[in-house]
Write a protein that holds these residues in place. Structure first.
Motif, short mmCIF file in Angstrom:
data_model
loop_
_atom_site.label_atom_id
_atom_site.label_comp_id
_atom_site.label_asym_id
_atom_site.label_seq_id
_atom_site.Cartn_x
_atom_site.Cartn_y
_atom_site.Cartn_z
N UNK A 178 0.96 -1.05 -0.05
CA UNK A 178 -0.02 -0.05 -0.10
C UNK A 178 0.92 1.05 0.07
N UNK A 179 0.19 2.37 -0.44
CA UNK A 179 1.06 3.68 -0.60
C UNK A 179 1.04 4.43 0.74
N UNK A 180 1.86 5.56 0.92
CA UNK A 180 1.70 6.24 1.95
C UNK A 180 0.33 6.63 2.67
N UNK A 181 -0.49 7.09 1.60
CA UNK A 181 -1.86 7.40 1.94
C UNK A 181 -2.57 6.54 2.54
N UNK A 182 -2.24 5.58 1.77
CA UNK A 182 -3.25 4.10 2.44
C UNK A 182 -2.66 3.75 3.72
N UNK A 183 -1.37 3.84 3.77
CA UNK A 183 -0.83 3.26 5.17
C UNK A 183 -1.33 4.19 6.31
N UNK A 184 -1.21 5.58 5.99
CA UNK A 184 -1.45 6.62 6.88
C UNK A 184 -2.99 6.41 7.42
N UNK A 185 -3.83 6.18 6.50
CA UNK A 185 -5.11 5.87 6.80
C UNK A 185 -5.54 4.86 7.75
N UNK A 186 -4.79 3.60 7.25
CA UNK A 186 -4.84 2.46 7.93
C UNK A 186 -4.57 2.64 9.32
N UNK A 187 -3.46 3.25 9.78
CA UNK A 187 -2.82 3.57 10.98
C UNK A 187 -3.79 4.33 11.69
N UNK A 188 -4.06 5.42 11.10
CA UNK A 188 -5.22 6.38 11.80
C UNK A 188 -6.47 5.72 12.33
N UNK A 189 -6.93 4.62 11.44
CA UNK A 189 -8.37 3.82 11.70
C UNK A 189 -7.89 2.86 13.05
N UNK A 190 -6.72 2.41 13.01
CA UNK A 190 -6.44 1.43 14.00
C UNK A 190 -5.99 1.81 15.26
N UNK A 191 -5.81 3.36 15.44
CA UNK A 191 -5.54 3.83 16.51
C UNK A 191 -6.65 4.43 17.57
N UNK A 192 -7.83 4.21 16.56
CA UNK A 192 -9.14 4.86 17.06
C UNK A 192 -9.72 5.83 16.28
N UNK A 193 -9.32 6.29 15.18
CA UNK A 193 -9.75 7.60 14.45
C UNK A 193 -9.24 8.65 14.97
N UNK A 194 -9.35 9.60 14.12
CA UNK A 194 -8.94 11.12 14.50
C UNK A 194 -9.37 11.76 15.90
N UNK A 195 -10.50 11.24 16.14
CA UNK A 195 -11.13 11.88 17.52
C UNK A 195 -10.47 11.53 18.66
N UNK B 122 1.34 -4.46 6.91
CA UNK B 122 2.56 -4.18 6.15
C UNK B 122 3.10 -2.92 6.15
N UNK B 123 4.13 -2.70 6.40
CA UNK B 123 4.60 -1.20 6.60
C UNK B 123 4.92 -0.72 7.88
N UNK B 124 4.27 -1.71 8.98
CA UNK B 124 4.45 -1.23 10.51
C UNK B 124 5.52 -2.29 10.94
N UNK B 125 6.79 -1.70 11.46
CA UNK B 125 7.56 -2.41 12.25
C UNK B 125 7.19 -3.06 13.61
N UNK B 126 6.61 -2.28 14.35
CA UNK B 126 6.30 -2.76 15.57
C UNK B 126 5.49 -1.58 16.18
N UNK B 127 4.87 -1.91 17.53
CA UNK B 127 3.95 -0.89 18.21
C UNK B 127 4.58 -0.93 19.79
N UNK B 128 5.03 0.28 20.30
CA UNK B 128 5.44 0.49 21.64
C UNK B 128 4.46 1.62 22.31
N UNK B 129 4.14 0.92 23.68
CA UNK B 129 3.39 1.83 24.47
C UNK B 129 4.14 2.16 25.80
N UNK B 130 4.81 3.57 25.67
CA UNK B 130 5.85 3.86 26.65
C UNK B 130 5.66 5.39 26.80
N UNK B 131 5.90 5.72 27.97
CA UNK B 131 6.17 7.26 28.34
C UNK B 131 4.91 8.08 27.87
#
Length: 642
Positions: free
Chosen positions: A1-18, A49-58
């Motif tokens: 997927x391209x950067x726009x699609x990856x960004x949209x996917x990530x934003x959706x998976x973190x709970x959306x812009x709100x 795809x495109x995400x290497x990992x997730x860390x919840x810290x600090x």
């Protein structure tokens, strides 16, 4: 997927812009402040795809992207429109004091790092040109590039004012004005004249501390923090009809005078104390801090807390002209991580791992380690340990030699010229030797210890197996069983039984991020009711930790299981733990493997929650746990899928 699609996917998976209240990015990761982190779908993010990992810290939700993070950040920032709607702080009750501190420091310094890095690289290029006689230091060409490089350092208070204001949710332009007050030529001239005449500056009879705030760090942060309280107060007391005029007037006048009279001097003195402490360490134990940091930097990067110590290195260079602690130690750590990645690439038989190892290794030795850390070293564990050892060895050497860095920048091969300074090539030479030591040690340890198989299991427990066993060919299995027999339901899955009577809970409830964030593997956890532990699968014992608090098993079709009884219980040294098996023993589901005196472990102050992990997630990427609740030893508790 391209950067726009990856960004949209990530934003959706973190709970959306709100759900996004703040967003920045560093060299390799997106750093979210989320209103509610429970809304984020961490497991799905990790598999994207495109995400290497997730860390919840600090206090931050960090999504590791790699070198393309800037391209992914842009569509997310546009969708969130944080600049337009303002940034609301995430609920503070979710964060402890330490998390809030790290979050604040990271939020302030991350946005200005590109400017500081650019300035450091310019300084490094100038040092190289001067050392080889390509440019005369008195030439106009040299002078122009030099003042271009000095801008980011000299006007650092203004850069920090902008990012601090955004972090503290106050007006960034007023904050930059306050930073400009500290650097105004008239004030600088007054300070210089007062020092020369040995007099003091006063305002209405109150003394103004004669300090030079160019290149300073702490004073402006304290001043903008004060602005974040004074600005709302000014808004509250200002009449609505003239608020547009009185609010900024009160804010600037009160905060500016408070900064010159109180907060600026306090910050200046604190910075001086830090510099004096560094000098004291350099005088008596110059090797200690670089040794520790060189060894621990990968772990700090893993949790995102490494940005908490970057200001120390900046403050060192701003107050003494050089840094002997943060940058030299980080250089050795980065070289060590790159070496581990290279060693894995050379030794592995897996083509994809080899390709990733070489590319991530190159990136790491150039100063960006996240691809190597998350793509290779954490994945196989042994390379991570080797990188810590190599970084510590290199850090010890640069510490003993009191190596000085003069320019900053991302620690790696590209910024080595930043070690050319007032001592000529001395610091560059010893920085190169320290980096070489870190590289060679890490490469050698990784090359000797790394094996494609069983790495996750061994590293998760922290020791080698007592007896290395050859991997057996899967035996033929009977089909049709639905009981927890450890038999393969089909060739792609294996059932995992509860190893003890008690309550089954998700890994997320384990009070240890290494387990909770599935860094060592996927699975579930048990809160045991008694101390009688049994085998959760049919297979063999491949490892019994020497303090007997952890046992590793391998099922007949190759799923590697780690049972880790309690948190930090390795510190008990084996007390209250009694292993009933040894490496190489064959076991069935329900075979007794360990007795633990749970009450004594609890009395010693340890949490007895027991993670049960599938550690070779490269072969078994999906692990489904049963519904949380009370279970008996031998009941089906989870299933691993190829």
């Amino acid at each position: 997927m391209n950067y726009q699609e990856l960004g949209t996917r990530i934003l959706d998976l973190v709970g959306g812009e709100k759900n996004v209240t703040g967003l920045t990015h560093c060299a390799t990761r997106l750093r979210f402040n989320l209103q509610d982190e429970s809304l984020a779908k961490t497991n799905e993010l990790k598999e994207t795809p495109g995400v290497l990992g997730v860390v919840q810290s600090g206090g931050q939700y960090q999504v590791i992207i790699g070198n393309d993070v800037n391209h992914v950040y842009k569509p997310i920032a546009q969708a969130c429109r944080l600049e337009e709607k303002g940034s609301a702080p995430a609920p503070e009750e979710k964060k402890g004091l330490g998390s809030r501190l790290i979050d604040t420091i990271t939020g302030i310094f991350t946005p200005v790092l590109p400017a500081i890095t650019a300035a450091g690289m310019l300084k490094a290029v100038l040092a190289l040109c001067s050392a080889f006689g390509w440019l005369n230091t008195s030439s106009e060409t040299y002078q122009i590039i030099n003042f271009m490089a000095d801008v980011a350092f000299y006007f650092l208070p203004i850069l920090l004012a902008n990012s601090a204001a955004k972090k503290f949710n106050c007006n960034p332009y007023i904050a930059m004005l306050l930073g400009g007050i500290l650097l105004h030529p008239n004030f600088v001239s007054m300070v210089a004249a007062a020092k020369e005449a040995q007099t003091t500056i006063s305002f209405l009879g109150l003394p103004v501390y004669s300090a030079t705030y160019s290149s300073s760090v702490i004073p402006i942060i304290l001043i903008v923090l004060a602005q974040s309280y004074i600005e709302p107060f000014a808004d509250k007391i200002s009449p609505k009809a003239i608020k547009f005029f009185t609010k900024p007037l009160i804010t600037v006048l009160v905060t500016g005078l408070l900064g010159l009279l109180v907060l600026g001097p306090i910050g200046y003195i604190l910075a001086s104390w830090i510099a004096d402490g560094i000098n004291l360490l350099n005088t008596y134990v110059s090797w200690l801090v670089p040794l520790v940091l060189g060894g621990l930097f990968p772990l700090l990067v893993m949790t995102g807390t490494h940005y908490g110590i970057i200001p120390i290195g900046i403050n060192n260079r701003m107050t003494t002209g050089f840094d002997t602690i943060v940058h030299p130690a980080n250089l050795c750590s980065n070289m060590a991580q790159g070496a581990s990645s290279f060693a894995v690439a050379m030794k592995t038989k897996k083509l994809k791992v080899r390709e990733l190892g070489y590319s991530a290794g190159i990136t790491a030795v150039c100063g960006i380690t996240e691809p190597a850390l998350y793509g290779i070293n954490m994945r196989y564990k042994t390379p991570l340990i080797a990188a810590c050892v190599g970084g510590a060895c290199g850090g010890l050497y640069v510490g003993l030699m009191a190596v000085r860095n003069y320019a900053g920048g991302s620690p790696g091969l590209m910024t080595l010229p930043g070690y050319i300074g007032e001592r000529g090539f001395y610091d560059l030479m010893h920085a190169c030797i320290g980096a070489a030591i870190a590289f060679v040690v890490s490469f050698a340890v990784t090359f000797v210890l790394f094996k494609d198989e069983n790495e996750g299991l061994k590293a998760a427990a922290g020791m080698k197996t007592k007896k290395e066993t050859e991997k057996e060919e899967p035996k033929e299995k009977e089909a049709g069983s639905t009981k927890a027999s450890g038999s393969i339901l089909n060739e792609t899955s294996v059932e995992i039984a509860a190893p003890v009577n008690g309550k089954l809970v998700p890994l997320a409830e384990v009070n240890d991020p290494t387990f909770a964030q599935e860094i060592l593997g996927k699975g579930f956890a048990m809160i045991p009711e008694d101390g009688h532990f049994v085998s959760p699968i049919k297979g063999e014992i491949v490892m019994v930790f020497n303090t007997e608090h952890a046992i590793g098993l391998r099922s007949e079709n190759g799923a590697e299981i780690l049972i880790h009884v309690g948190l930090d219980t390795v510190n008990l040294g084996g007390k209250h733990y009694h292993a009933l098996v040894k490496a190489g023993d064959k076991v069935e589901v329900g075979t007794p493997i360990l007795n633990v005196e749970l009450d004594e472990v609890k009395k010693a102050g340890y949490d007895v929650i027991t993670p049960v992990l599938v550690t070779n997630i490269n072969e078994f990427p999906d692990v489904l746990a049963s519904v949380p609740g009370q279970v008996k030893a031998g009941d089906v508790a989870g299933r691993a899928f190829r």
